[in-house]
Every structure is written in C-alpha cells, then in structure tokens.
Write an enzyme that holds these catalytic residues in place. Structure first.
Site, PDB file in Angstrom:
ATOM      1  N   CYS A   1     -19.266   1.734  -2.594  1.00  0.00           N
ATOM      2  CA  CYS A   1     -19.395   1.048  -3.892  1.00  0.00           C
ATOM      3  C   CYS A   1     -20.648   1.430  -4.677  1.00  0.00           C
ATOM      4  CB  CYS A   1     -19.377  -0.466  -3.680  1.00  0.00           C
ATOM      5  SG  CYS A   1     -17.773  -1.058  -3.119  1.00  0.00           S
TER       6      CYS A   1
ATOM      7  N   ASP B   1       0.857  -1.189   0.000  1.00  0.00           N
ATOM      8  CA  ASP B   1       0.000   0.000   0.000  1.00  0.00           C
ATOM      9  C   ASP B   1       0.891   1.237   0.000  1.00  0.00           C
ATOM     10  OD1 ASP B   1      -3.296   0.234   0.835  1.00  0.00           O
ATOM     11  OD2 ASP B   1      -2.087   2.074   0.802  1.00  0.00           O
TER      12      ASP B   1
ATOM     13  N   LYS C   1     -23.859   0.645   6.613  1.00  0.00           N
ATOM     14  CA  LYS C   1     -24.567  -0.627   6.801  1.00  0.00           C
ATOM     15  C   LYS C   1     -24.013  -1.280   8.054  1.00  0.00           C
ATOM     16  CE  LYS C   1     -23.224  -4.256   4.555  1.00  0.00           C
ATOM     17  NZ  LYS C   1     -22.892  -5.255   3.525  1.00  0.00           N
TER      18      LYS C   1
ATOM     19  N   LYS D   1     -20.888   5.050  -6.378  1.00  0.00           N
ATOM     20  CA  LYS D   1     -19.927   5.327  -7.458  1.00  0.00           C
ATOM     21  C   LYS D   1     -20.107   4.361  -8.630  1.00  0.00           C
ATOM     22  CE  LYS D   1     -15.979   2.505  -6.078  1.00  0.00           C
ATOM     23  NZ  LYS D   1     -16.091   1.516  -7.127  1.00  0.00           N
TER      24      LYS D   1
ATOM     25  N   LEU E   1     -17.447  -9.443  -2.525  1.00  0.00           N
ATOM     26  CA  LEU E   1     -17.663  -9.439  -1.068  1.00  0.00           C
ATOM     27  C   LEU E   1     -18.444  -8.211  -0.645  1.00  0.00           C
ATOM     28  CD1 LEU E   1     -15.721  -7.165   0.461  1.00  0.00           C
ATOM     29  CD2 LEU E   1     -13.952  -8.823   0.033  1.00  0.00           C
TER      30      LEU E   1
ATOM     31  N   GLY F   1     -26.021   3.384   0.283  1.00  0.00           N
ATOM     32  CA  GLY F   1     -24.856   4.276   0.288  1.00  0.00           C
ATOM     33  C   GLY F   1     -23.600   3.431   0.223  1.00  0.00           C
TER      34      GLY F   1
HETATM   35  N1  LIG Z   1     -15.407  -2.318  -0.250  1.00  0.00           N
HETATM   36  C1  LIG Z   1     -16.166  -3.223  -0.817  1.00  0.00           C
HETATM   37  O1  LIG Z   1     -17.110  -3.751  -0.206  1.00  0.00           O
HETATM   38  C2  LIG Z   1     -15.887  -3.683  -2.223  1.00  0.00           C
HETATM   39  C3  LIG Z   1     -16.510  -4.848  -2.695  1.00  0.00           C
HETATM   40  C4  LIG Z   1     -16.259  -5.256  -4.007  1.00  0.00           C
HETATM   41  C5  LIG Z   1     -15.431  -4.498  -4.823  1.00  0.00           C
HETATM   42  N2  LIG Z   1     -14.855  -3.355  -4.343  1.00  0.00           N
HETATM   43  C6  LIG Z   1     -13.982  -2.598  -5.233  1.00  0.00           C
HETATM   44  O2  LIG Z   1     -12.638  -2.923  -4.903  1.00  0.00           O
HETATM   45  C7  LIG Z   1     -11.797  -1.759  -5.041  1.00  0.00           C
HETATM   46  C8  LIG Z   1     -11.131  -1.460  -3.715  1.00  0.00           C
HETATM   47  O3  LIG Z   1     -12.136  -1.141  -2.794  1.00  0.00           O
HETATM   48  P1  LIG Z   1     -11.838  -0.950  -1.238  1.00  0.00           P
HETATM   49  O4  LIG Z   1     -13.127  -0.661  -0.587  1.00  0.00           O
HETATM   50  O5  LIG Z   1     -11.009  -2.089  -0.763  1.00  0.00           O
HETATM   51  O6  LIG Z   1     -10.949   0.380  -1.317  1.00  0.00           O
HETATM   52  P2  LIG Z   1     -10.190   1.160  -0.163  1.00  0.00           P
HETATM   53  O7  LIG Z   1     -10.287   2.578  -0.487  1.00  0.00           O
HETATM   54  O8  LIG Z   1     -10.636   0.654   1.175  1.00  0.00           O
HETATM   55  O9  LIG Z   1      -8.670   0.667  -0.358  1.00  0.00           O
HETATM   56  C9  LIG Z   1      -7.885   0.977  -1.464  1.00  0.00           C
HETATM   57  C10 LIG Z   1      -6.430   0.990  -1.016  1.00  0.00           C
HETATM   58  O10 LIG Z   1      -5.571   1.148  -2.139  1.00  0.00           O
HETATM   59  C11 LIG Z   1      -4.466   1.937  -1.743  1.00  0.00           C
HETATM   60  N3  LIG Z   1      -3.803   2.463  -2.940  1.00  0.00           N
HETATM   61  C12 LIG Z   1      -4.219   3.470  -3.765  1.00  0.00           C
HETATM   62  N4  LIG Z   1      -3.341   3.621  -4.780  1.00  0.00           N
HETATM   63  C13 LIG Z   1      -2.376   2.704  -4.612  1.00  0.00           C
HETATM   64  C14 LIG Z   1      -1.203   2.346  -5.337  1.00  0.00           C
HETATM   65  N5  LIG Z   1      -0.883   2.972  -6.489  1.00  0.00           N
HETATM   66  N6  LIG Z   1      -0.423   1.354  -4.868  1.00  0.00           N
HETATM   67  C15 LIG Z   1      -0.747   0.699  -3.718  1.00  0.00           C
HETATM   68  N7  LIG Z   1      -1.835   0.991  -2.991  1.00  0.00           N
HETATM   69  C16 LIG Z   1      -2.661   1.973  -3.430  1.00  0.00           C
HETATM   70  C17 LIG Z   1      -5.071   2.978  -0.817  1.00  0.00           C
HETATM   71  O11 LIG Z   1      -4.101   3.563   0.020  1.00  0.00           O
HETATM   72  C18 LIG Z   1      -6.098   2.129  -0.046  1.00  0.00           C
HETATM   73  O12 LIG Z   1      -5.557   1.595   1.141  1.00  0.00           O
HETATM   74  C19 LIG Z   1     -12.718  -0.640  -5.542  1.00  0.00           C
HETATM   75  O13 LIG Z   1     -12.668  -0.621  -6.943  1.00  0.00           O
HETATM   76  C20 LIG Z   1     -14.091  -1.089  -5.092  1.00  0.00           C
HETATM   77  O14 LIG Z   1     -15.117  -0.587  -5.886  1.00  0.00           O
HETATM   78  C21 LIG Z   1     -15.065  -2.942  -3.047  1.00  0.00           C
END
Ligand SMILES: NC(=O)c1ccc[n+]([C@@H]2O[C@H](COP(=O)([O-])OP(=O)(O)OC[C@H]3O[C@@H](n4cnc5c(N)ncnc54)[C@H](O)[C@@H]3O)[C@@H](O)[C@H]2O)c1
Length: 461
Positions: free
Chosen positions: A290, A30, A351, A293, A152, A287
C-alpha cells in the site's frame, strides 16, 4: 443482508469473513480460481492472524460463499463491495483496470438500485469515472456508487475491522450511504459478543490489546462526506504516515552523528498531543502493498492537477535510501569486504504479523547483501515461502532462529515479529561466531544485550 465482495485479498477476505461472522450472507468473488478453491476449503490463501478460524466457521455455516462467477452472486446482492487491487504502474500512476473491469462485470448482473461500494484505495476522481462508465452501459437500471475506504493494517486486519476507528462514507446518495453503514454496524455488533479470553494468543500481534470492541459509539465513528473527499482521505492518510516514518528516519541520521538516541527523542516529541507517538519509528523504512503505491499515486496525481508535491517526493527519496543507509552500517561493523562473512537476516515480510512480502525492505536488504557476496541466512515465522520468489541468488532458508544464527558474524532484526524481538539472547549467544547485533527496527533491549556481551547497533541509537 446479502452482499457480494469482489476481490478476496487482504481487504476483501477479511471484510467478507467478518460480515459473514456477523450473520450476513456473503458471496466472495475472485477471478483467481486457486484462491477461491482455498477459501472453499475453509482457509485463507495468505497468513493473517485469526482469519482462518473465521473463514472455516463461515464456510461451515454457509454464510460465506466463495465463487468465481459474478452471475451466481451479484443478482442476489443488495450491495457489491469492490476490493480489487490497485497496483502502481511503472510511472507511479495507479492501474485502475481491475476496478473498471470489476465494475463492468457487476453491471452485467446487477439488480435495480444496487449499492456499489468502492473499498479499494484509488486516486480522487475514480468513483466519478466509474459512475460514468457504468451509466453508459447500465440501460435503465439504477445504481449508487459509494466510496468507503479501508483503513485496516495487515497483521492486525481482523482486529482493525472489528474495532473500526472510523467509517468514512462518500457519495451522493444518502440511502446508499445508510445501507453500507448499516452493514458495517453488524460487524460492530458482532464485536461486542466476542469472548476475548479465547483470543489471548493473538494479543501480541494485536498491539497487546485483547479487547476487540471499540467503546466509542458506532454512530460517532461515522464520517459522511463527498465522494471525492472520501477517496482523498485514504491516500492522504497513507501519505502522512509515510511522512512520519521518513521524518523519524531523517532524525535518526542526526542521532547517529551526535550520540542522541532516537527512541528517547521520539518519546519526548510524541508526548506532544499535536504530534502523537505512533509511526515515529526509525528503522529500515516502509514498504508493503500500500504505502509505496499510494504515495507514488498521490505524487503522480498531484502533478496531473498542476501541483508539484515536493514534500512527498523527498519522503519517497529518503525511504529509497534507507536500506542503503543500513547497508553502510553493516560495512562499518564488518568491513568493506563482505565476502565470506555470514550475515543473518531475521524477518522477511514487510511488517510483522503478515506473510506479505510486497516491496519488503528486508528483502531489498537481503538482495543487496547477496550482491556483495555475503553468506546470507534468512528466517521468517510466516513469509519464508513467499519470499523465495523475490530473493535473488542463493541464501540459506533457516528452519528456526537458532539455525539461522549458527556461526553468524552479524544478526539483523529486519522485521519486528514478536518472536524475533523476544529472543533468548543468553542462550543463543553461544551459536554466534561474533556477537554483533544490528537492530534495524530498534526493538531489541539495548541495555540487556550489551550486558550479555553483545555489540549493539541500532538506527539512530
Ligand atoms: N492490504 C492492505 O493492508 C490494504 C489496506 C487498506 C486498503 N487496501 C487497498 O484495498 C485494495 C485491495 O488490496 P488487497 O491488499 O486486498 O489486494 P490483493 O492484491 O491482496 O487482492 C486483490 C484481489 O482482487 C482480485 N481481483 C482482481 N481483479 C478482479 C476482478 N475483476 N474481479 C474479481 N476479483 C478480482 C485478485 O485476484 C486478488 O485476489 C487495494 O486498493 C489496496 O490499496 C489494502
């Protein structure tokens, strides 16, 4: 296998911790050094049931290696899984800069034949664009881009990853697809070995299930498709779920005008197998990090390819008005002037089961009440600290449920955490000033509370 996870948010950290628990060597990269330091201490930087325990064990066994440095991780890895954020821009389009930045950082250190798995949710076409960007700078090194969207849900992320109802893999290389399938199968194998008796305390959050293993054979849950289809499957699934919720919220408004009960209506509707019961919940609206957006992104992208996605635009409009609809109910209960009225908002995360407050309808409601000069008291089991940055103006951050309800004129269930649904209404009644309940998630037992002398108001019931 030795793998790198890029981005340690809800998706990356959960996937990384479970891959490590399943015996793989996992580098978690990260750019945020504070998050990496927390993970190194054996903890998650956000609340997710069971995740801390998995991380602490994986750090102890040295199977999980948190780092900010791509060069320490990527050269050792057979697979790199991109799990970075894909936030919305002001115009609804998706900000893909984190994806491309992660891709180019991977490229700098990758070995030949690296499988680059795209797990972040992206508009269709992103994988091809990533391929083109990497091809331009890859020199002679071969690589393979696979889309493997994540399904998830926060609050049950560990359970969902162990249970994986489907594994969608999209891309051109069969070898690359088989590699990610083999990796994820290790989580399925691990799920068979879990002693479920140890985890009963998670059962409430985990949809009352304590069986972590999905009985459908893993191979039958795999869906191998084209790169573009995989990307579109994910955003379509989220858009469809928001449509179901907004549809239920629309029917709830008809219920409010006619005396029908939305719970009875949706029970009857959901028994039709073609429709199904899930996500037909009327309430405060959807909300989170995810749904908003991803729907906005799909509307924007549809416009770009020449399609006016009217249904989805209406779904978003309805959702934007849902908090205001609930606010009008509050006025009907307490009158036009809320100044001096004490209102308790129970639940702040978007949630239950998570400390995530991104685009939380509860917080939108709180901010509206503050603007109307109400005296607002709030409580959340896990998200109190996170909510502070998003709450405008002064509210009382209660230390517990009884403290939050003290001398209140109205209690609102805004997020349906199990501990906020299962209240001891008999005992708590004496702390209320006026026994008004607004069940904005339709989860309180209407019959029981009415018998106890409360006035009950729901959304569509
Ligand atoms: N949160 C959910 O429930 C969920 C479920 C399914 C899919 N997603 C998708 O998965 C993706 C991630 O979601 P999330 O909720 O885990 O995001 P998040 O914002 O919690 O985490 C993203 C992480 O990526 C890091 N990051 C950003 N740029 C980076 C880089 N260049 N190198 C390394 N690390 C970097 C950030 O510091 C952050 O810790 C999104 O596209 C989201 O839509 C999320």
């Amino acid at each position: 296998m030795t793998v790198s996870i890029v981005g340690t948010g809800y998706v990356g950290l959960t996937t990384g911790a479970l891959l490590a628990a399943a015996g793989n060597k996992v580098y978690c990269i990260d750019v945020d050094s504070k998050k990496i330091e927390t993970i190194k201490k054996g903890r998650s930087h956000f609340y997710e049931p069971w995740l801390d325990k998995l991380i602490s064990e994986a750090i102890k066994s040295k199977k999980l290696i948190p780092t900010t440095r791509y060069r320490d991780a990527i050269p050792q890895s057979e697979i790199a899984i991109i799990c970075v954020g894909t936030p919305s821009k002001g115009d609804g389009s998706v900000d893909l800069s984190y994806i491309y930045s992660a891709g180019t950082s991977i490229q700098k250190y990758m070995i030949d034949d690296l499988v680059i798995v795209q797990k972040s949710t992206v508009p269709v076409g992103t994988g091809r664009r990533l391929e083109r960007i990497l091809k331009n700078g890859a020199g002679n090194k071969k690589f393979h881009v696979v889309s493997c969207p994540e399904f998830l849900a926060e609050g049950s992320a560990v359970f969902d990853t162990l249970n994986m109802d489907r594994v969608v893999v999209g891309g051109d290389s069969e070898m690359a697809k088989q590699k990610i399938i083999r990796l994820l199968k290790s989580i399925d194998e691990f799920s068979k070995k879990i002693d479920t008796k140890k985890f009963t305390k998670y059962s409430k959050i985990y949809k009352n299930k304590i069986v972590f293993h999905n009985e459908t054979p893993f191979k039958d849950r795999i869906l191998s498709v084209g790169l573009e289809s995989a990307e579109l499957i994910k955003v379509t699934a989220n858009a469809f779920l928001t449509t179901k919720i907004s549809f239920a919220n629309s029917i709830a408004r008809i219920c409010d005008q006619t005396g029908a009960d939305i719970l009875e209506v949706m029970e009857g509707v959901g028994r039709d197998e073609r429709i199904g019961k899930s996500f037909l919940y009327a309430g405060l609206g959807w909300g989170g990090g995810c749904f908003p957006k991803d729907t906005a992104g799909l509307i924007y992208h549809a416009d770009e390819v020449g399609f006016d996605f009217k249904i989805l635009k209406a779904v978003v409009d309805l959702n934007n008005s849902q908090v205001l609809y609930v606010l009008r109910k509050i006025h009907r209960i307490l009158g036009a002037d809320l100044e001096g009225k004490k209102i308790t908002v129970l639940g702040l995360s978007f949630k239950p089961g998570t400390s995530d407050v991104r685009i939380s309808p509860s917080i939108r409601l709180v901010n509206n009440l503050v603007r109307k000069s109400a005296t607002v008291s709030v409580y959340d089991p896990k998200a109190l600290q996170e909510a502070k940055a998003d709450i405008d103006g002064s509210v009382y951050y209660a230390k517990g449920i009884a403290d939050a309800l003290k001398k209140t004129d109205l209690a609102i269930l805004a997020t349906d955490w199990p501990e906020l649904v299962d209240l001891d209404f008999k005992k708590l009644k004496r702390v209320f000033k006026k026994p008004n309940l607004l069940d904005a998630r339709n989860k309180w037992d209407k019959e029981q509370v009415v018998k106890l002398g409360y006035k009950y108001f729901g959304v569509g019931r």
